[in-house]
Design an enzyme around this catalytic site. Sequence first.
Site, PDB file in Angstrom:
ATOM      1  N   GLU A 128     -21.269 -69.664 -24.578  1.00 31.30           N
ATOM      2  CA  GLU A 128     -19.859 -69.001 -24.150  1.00 31.30           C
ATOM      3  C   GLU A 128     -19.321 -70.157 -23.358  1.00 31.30           C
ATOM      4  O   GLU A 128     -20.009 -71.020 -22.664  1.00 31.30           O
ATOM      5  CB  GLU A 128     -19.790 -67.901 -23.186  1.00 31.30           C
ATOM      6  CG  GLU A 128     -20.287 -66.444 -24.385  1.00 31.30           C
ATOM      7  CD  GLU A 128     -20.172 -65.302 -23.426  1.00 31.30           C
ATOM      8  OE1 GLU A 128     -20.140 -65.462 -22.157  1.00 31.30           O
ATOM      9  OE2 GLU A 128     -20.211 -64.400 -24.150  1.00 31.30           O
ATOM     10  N   CYS A 176     -14.818 -74.440 -18.655  1.00 33.30           N
ATOM     11  CA  CYS A 176     -15.960 -74.200 -18.356  1.00 33.30           C
ATOM     12  C   CYS A 176     -17.201 -74.122 -19.229  1.00 33.30           C
ATOM     13  O   CYS A 176     -16.895 -73.382 -20.209  1.00 33.30           O
ATOM     14  CB  CYS A 176     -16.385 -73.011 -17.508  1.00 33.30           C
ATOM     15  SG  CYS A 176     -17.820 -72.525 -16.910  1.00 33.30           S
ATOM     16  N   CYS A 202     -31.371 -69.979 -19.879  1.00 36.88           N
ATOM     17  CA  CYS A 202     -31.653 -70.737 -18.756  1.00 36.88           C
ATOM     18  C   CYS A 202     -33.062 -70.404 -18.405  1.00 36.88           C
ATOM     19  O   CYS A 202     -33.167 -69.220 -18.193  1.00 36.88           O
ATOM     20  CB  CYS A 202     -30.802 -70.422 -17.908  1.00 36.88           C
ATOM     21  SG  CYS A 202     -30.903 -71.400 -16.203  1.00 36.88           S
ATOM     22  N   CYS A 243     -32.192 -67.084 -12.238  1.00 38.41           N
ATOM     23  CA  CYS A 243     -31.616 -66.227 -11.006  1.00 38.41           C
ATOM     24  C   CYS A 243     -31.526 -64.963 -10.990  1.00 38.41           C
ATOM     25  O   CYS A 243     -30.714 -64.363 -12.269  1.00 38.41           O
ATOM     26  CB  CYS A 243     -30.382 -67.041 -10.567  1.00 38.41           C
ATOM     27  SG  CYS A 243     -30.491 -68.994 -10.279  1.00 38.41           S
ATOM     28  N   CYS A 274     -27.935 -63.439 -12.357  1.00 39.43           N
ATOM     29  CA  CYS A 274     -27.285 -64.360 -13.451  1.00 39.43           C
ATOM     30  C   CYS A 274     -27.604 -63.589 -14.739  1.00 39.43           C
ATOM     31  O   CYS A 274     -28.706 -63.448 -15.084  1.00 39.43           O
ATOM     32  CB  CYS A 274     -27.884 -65.544 -13.521  1.00 39.43           C
ATOM     33  SG  CYS A 274     -27.189 -66.553 -14.841  1.00 39.43           S
ATOM     34  N   GLY A 326     -26.631 -72.253 -18.526  1.00 38.38           N
ATOM     35  CA  GLY A 326     -27.795 -73.109 -18.263  1.00 38.38           C
ATOM     36  C   GLY A 326     -27.631 -74.104 -17.176  1.00 38.38           C
ATOM     37  O   GLY A 326     -26.588 -73.908 -16.490  1.00 38.38           O
ATOM     38  N   SER A 355     -22.124 -78.862 -12.249  1.00 41.20           N
ATOM     39  CA  SER A 355     -22.730 -77.747 -11.267  1.00 41.20           C
ATOM     40  C   SER A 355     -24.151 -77.461 -11.513  1.00 41.20           C
ATOM     41  O   SER A 355     -24.746 -77.340 -12.525  1.00 41.20           O
ATOM     42  CB  SER A 355     -22.177 -76.374 -11.407  1.00 41.20           C
ATOM     43  OG  SER A 355     -22.420 -75.378 -10.720  1.00 41.20           O
ATOM     44  N   LEU A 411     -25.188 -72.538  -3.913  1.00 42.58           N
ATOM     45  CA  LEU A 411     -26.041 -72.175  -2.633  1.00 42.58           C
ATOM     46  C   LEU A 411     -26.372 -70.813  -2.690  1.00 42.58           C
ATOM     47  O   LEU A 411     -27.450 -70.169  -2.380  1.00 42.58           O
ATOM     48  CB  LEU A 411     -25.502 -72.963  -1.519  1.00 42.58           C
ATOM     49  CG  LEU A 411     -26.174 -72.842  -0.205  1.00 42.58           C
ATOM     50  CD1 LEU A 411     -27.443 -73.795  -0.321  1.00 42.58           C
ATOM     51  CD2 LEU A 411     -25.411 -73.062   1.146  1.00 42.58           C
ATOM     52  N   HIS A 412     -25.335 -70.062  -2.585  1.00 39.27           N
ATOM     53  CA  HIS A 412     -25.363 -68.416  -2.421  1.00 39.27           C
ATOM     54  C   HIS A 412     -26.166 -68.207  -1.179  1.00 39.27           C
ATOM     55  O   HIS A 412     -25.809 -66.787  -0.906  1.00 39.27           O
ATOM     56  CB  HIS A 412     -26.121 -67.923  -3.581  1.00 39.27           C
ATOM     57  CG  HIS A 412     -25.140 -68.382  -4.949  1.00 39.27           C
ATOM     58  ND1 HIS A 412     -23.737 -68.217  -5.064  1.00 39.27           N
ATOM     59  CD2 HIS A 412     -25.669 -68.677  -6.104  1.00 39.27           C
ATOM     60  CE1 HIS A 412     -23.376 -68.852  -6.189  1.00 39.27           C
ATOM     61  NE2 HIS A 412     -24.647 -69.209  -6.949  1.00 39.27           N
ATOM     62  N   ASN A 465     -18.971 -60.616 -10.445  1.00 40.21           N
ATOM     63  CA  ASN A 465     -18.919 -59.492 -11.154  1.00 40.21           C
ATOM     64  C   ASN A 465     -19.815 -58.615 -11.296  1.00 40.21           C
ATOM     65  O   ASN A 465     -20.838 -58.875 -11.870  1.00 40.21           O
ATOM     66  CB  ASN A 465     -18.014 -60.103 -12.678  1.00 40.21           C
ATOM     67  CG  ASN A 465     -17.888 -58.809 -13.584  1.00 40.21           C
ATOM     68  OD1 ASN A 465     -17.689 -57.552 -13.150  1.00 40.21           O
ATOM     69  ND2 ASN A 465     -17.818 -58.981 -14.867  1.00 40.21           N
ATOM     70  N   CYS A 471     -19.764 -68.900 -13.191  1.00 40.39           N
ATOM     71  CA  CYS A 471     -20.968 -69.368 -13.278  1.00 40.39           C
ATOM     72  C   CYS A 471     -21.952 -68.470 -12.943  1.00 40.39           C
ATOM     73  O   CYS A 471     -22.078 -67.601 -12.080  1.00 40.39           O
ATOM     74  CB  CYS A 471     -21.349 -70.508 -12.229  1.00 40.39           C
ATOM     75  SG  CYS A 471     -22.970 -71.074 -12.224  1.00 40.39           S
TER      76      CYS A 471
HETATM   77  S1  SF4 Z   1     -27.069 -69.028 -12.271  1.00 39.53           S
HETATM   78 FE1  SF4 Z   1     -27.303 -71.141 -13.243  1.00 39.53          FE
HETATM   79  S2  SF4 Z   1     -29.250 -71.924 -12.856  1.00 39.53           S
HETATM   80 FE2  SF4 Z   1     -29.448 -69.842 -12.407  1.00 39.53          FE
HETATM   81  S3  SF4 Z   1     -30.161 -68.685 -14.055  1.00 39.53           S
HETATM   82 FE3  SF4 Z   1     -28.042 -68.526 -14.320  1.00 39.53          FE
HETATM   83  S4  SF4 Z   1     -27.280 -70.277 -15.509  1.00 39.53           S
HETATM   84 FE4  SF4 Z   1     -29.586 -70.660 -14.913  1.00 39.53          FE
END
Ligand code: SF4
Length: 374
Positions: A119, A132, A139, A143, A146, A190, A223, A247-248, A322, A365
């Site tokens: 995407e 983007c 990936c 995370c 994600c 990714g 990023s 960072l989060h 989201n 992201c």
């Molecule tokens: S936030 Fe970025 S690095 Fe983390 S799993 Fe998702 S795509 Fe991968």
Amino acid sequence: MSGNEMKENGQTAEKEETHEHLPNIRRLNREELAGLMAALGEPAFRASQLHRWLYSHQAFDFETMSTFGRKLRQRLASEWSIRPASLADSESETVDEGSTTPLSTAKFTIRLEDGELVESVLIPSEERMTACISSQVGCPLRCDFCATGHMGFRRNLAASEMTDQAFLLDSEAMKLHGRGLTNIVFMGMGEPLLNLDNVFESIATLSEADYRFSISERKITISTVGLPAEMERIARSGLKTKLAISLHSADQGVRERMMPVAIDITLDKLTAAISSYNSITGQPVTLVYMLLEGVNDSPEEARKLVRFAKRGLCKINLIDYNSIVNLKFKPGCSSSKTMFIQRLLDAGLLVTVRKSQGAAINAACGQLATRQAR
Ligand code: SF4
């Protein structure tokens, strides 16, 4: 390397359609194009010409390559195909009803030559038109918040597959808004730093000065979750691109729970990597922080973020989450967002806040995954 050799190596699937059984010349990088032309007994400048035909003129047929003689065109066409990535689907969300020209964030599903989908998101604003783009199918970093991470890792994208996303979104931007891309962020599906050679190759093509599509390196942001060795590689590469770090949380335990990669790359290692990046490039990094209710939105977390950011040359970008992506997490409420912004500003930090543009289409992201994968 000849096209037939590549075919024999099993690097391309046999297909019935015309030319599709031939390997895709867009999978070759510049060096490999040079090797191909040398193997055909052609002078070195022919490789630059071929690259220009593929990525400036965006030629899809060797017959149109008028600077090549007929014999060379026929030889290339008998051994290679030209198959760029293509648009498979799109959805958009109108986000600024009050504007004279409502701006819609649009998400595009891109089909790659082997049928995999990624995407890309087009984010318009009054001043910018940002694409983007994705760097991997899935990936490996997983995370927790994600959508892409939950897909697992399938493969790296070729340089041309990233370049094609920018080309496709540039032409969609022209159709939808009458203006082309001004900015590109490698912030889609990714971790770009795990595919850095191809990211470098794609950036070199996208910023090639006299190509039809050309964008300044300074308008490109890479990023990352913060991989120190690769950050140093970028810093030493001389690229003028910007660097954003997801960072989060500035609390080691909280970050580890959200991002498994943080167990290995601790906040101390990240601080050292940022300082090194700052001193080699003289440039700041942007710390991306997604406020999640009850996870990283407390006053204590804001205090830790200030302390972490002040260890290096850092700006902060607060973004919305989201919750459609993962119901376990909820976006931070507006009062915690206001508190965070105030504390960061009081500490003298530079803060940008990304509006919830694209929330309904998961345009951010860590929030992308193809519908097919979901
Ligand atoms: S936030 Fe970025 S690095 Fe983390 S799993 Fe998702 S795509 Fe991968």
